[in-house]
Write a protein that holds these residues in place. Sequence first.
Motif, PDB file in Angstrom:
ATOM      1  N   ASP A  53       0.251   4.073   0.910  1.00 54.00           N
ATOM      2  CA  ASP A  53       0.034   4.862   2.121  1.00 54.00           C
ATOM      3  C   ASP A  53       0.761   4.267   3.317  1.00 54.00           C
ATOM      4  N   GLU A  69      -8.547   3.261  -2.999  1.00 56.64           N
ATOM      5  CA  GLU A  69      -8.678   1.975  -3.680  1.00 56.64           C
ATOM      6  C   GLU A  69     -10.040   1.865  -4.349  1.00 56.64           C
ATOM      7  N   SER A  77      -6.959   5.451   2.479  1.00 52.84           N
ATOM      8  CA  SER A  77      -6.456   4.378   1.622  1.00 52.84           C
ATOM      9  C   SER A  77      -7.604   3.570   1.029  1.00 52.84           C
ATOM     10  N   ALA A  96      -4.177   6.783   6.248  1.00 47.87           N
ATOM     11  CA  ALA A  96      -3.693   5.408   6.122  1.00 47.87           C
ATOM     12  C   ALA A  96      -4.797   4.366   6.197  1.00 47.87           C
ATOM     13  N   ASP A 114       0.843  -1.185   0.000  1.00 49.03           N
ATOM     14  CA  ASP A 114       0.000   0.000   0.000  1.00 49.03           C
ATOM     15  C   ASP A 114       0.891   1.253   0.000  1.00 49.03           C
ATOM     16  N   ARG A 128      -9.372  -4.115   2.871  1.00 47.47           N
ATOM     17  CA  ARG A 128      -8.279  -3.440   2.167  1.00 47.47           C
ATOM     18  C   ARG A 128      -7.156  -4.393   1.771  1.00 47.47           C
TER      19      ARG A 128
END
Length: 331
Positions: free
Chosen positions: A35, A143, A139, A135, A33, A102
């Motif tokens: 982030d 996405e 995030s 974060a 990721d 996530r």
Amino acid sequence: MAERKKLGIVLFQLGGPDNLDAVEPFLYNLFCDPDIIKFPGAWLARKPLAWWIARRRSKIAAAHYAEIGGGSPIRELTERQGRALERALSSQFDARVFIAMRYWRPLTSDAIAEIEKAHLDELVLLPLYPHYSLATTGSSFREWKRLYRSQKIPVRVIEQFHDHPLYIAALIEKIELGLATINNPAEVHLIFSAHGLPLSLVERGDPYPAQIEATVRLVREGGGWRNPHTLCYQSRVGRQKWLEPSLTATIEKLAGEGVKRVSVIPVSFVTEHIETLHEINIEARAQARALGIEEFTMMLALNDSPKFIAALAELVLRAARAENTVATAAK
């Protein structure tokens, strides 16, 4: 009778490995990721670095997951929250909840595939992170934006709910239930523990620590306890500077001051997972015992608490009635 609106609600969560074989790929997704891994030139080094970190950390992480039953319960608990939310909304909508994790299944892409087959009238995006951070909520929304291309239906966005009265009431109820099991609850030091955050994000204007502090203040005011309390942070990763004090440093400090009874309140976690079941309930408990703290308790996560589900339902109802279709966090 008019047909009820078909409302989709997307619950965003971190996710967790559902078995020990999934630990390494889960960690790889996490550290891929942008982030999470962010530095000059990271776009080139991110994948090999994520692979290296995942390989290096997976053995220890798998051992921790083995100690809490062989995997994270986060998917099962989030699905339970989703079913309860559908029931809470059923009198007003033909509501269907979709789960978008996530870093592990069901991923955001899995949720979108289901949404595209559902013929909905409207969507509400609801991250299960009470406190906004770049974060976490940020995030997840990035996405979503990367993958969701449809313009056919309105999409409403909920950014945070750190001060929602029913969320605060749900936390107070859980704390009260925990204190009721303790001898001499007035003597217990309350440790509010939130997931940590790198200071680099705070310096970029991340509102997370301010929202955590606001939640703790509202919970303490609503509960009316006179117990001493400390706010700390856990789950630090890497060498960069994170929010302080840490949970381990807090326990060490309190033990050194002669505190004998503590209750840890995982204030930013809405389901049980590795951070509560292992990091607090096993690691922190063992540390406290070794340092002479005689009584250690942990507040259970909200999970599908009726008050918490009522908070989520009210958030969805408010969003579904909103006139705007795009919120800043989704841009």
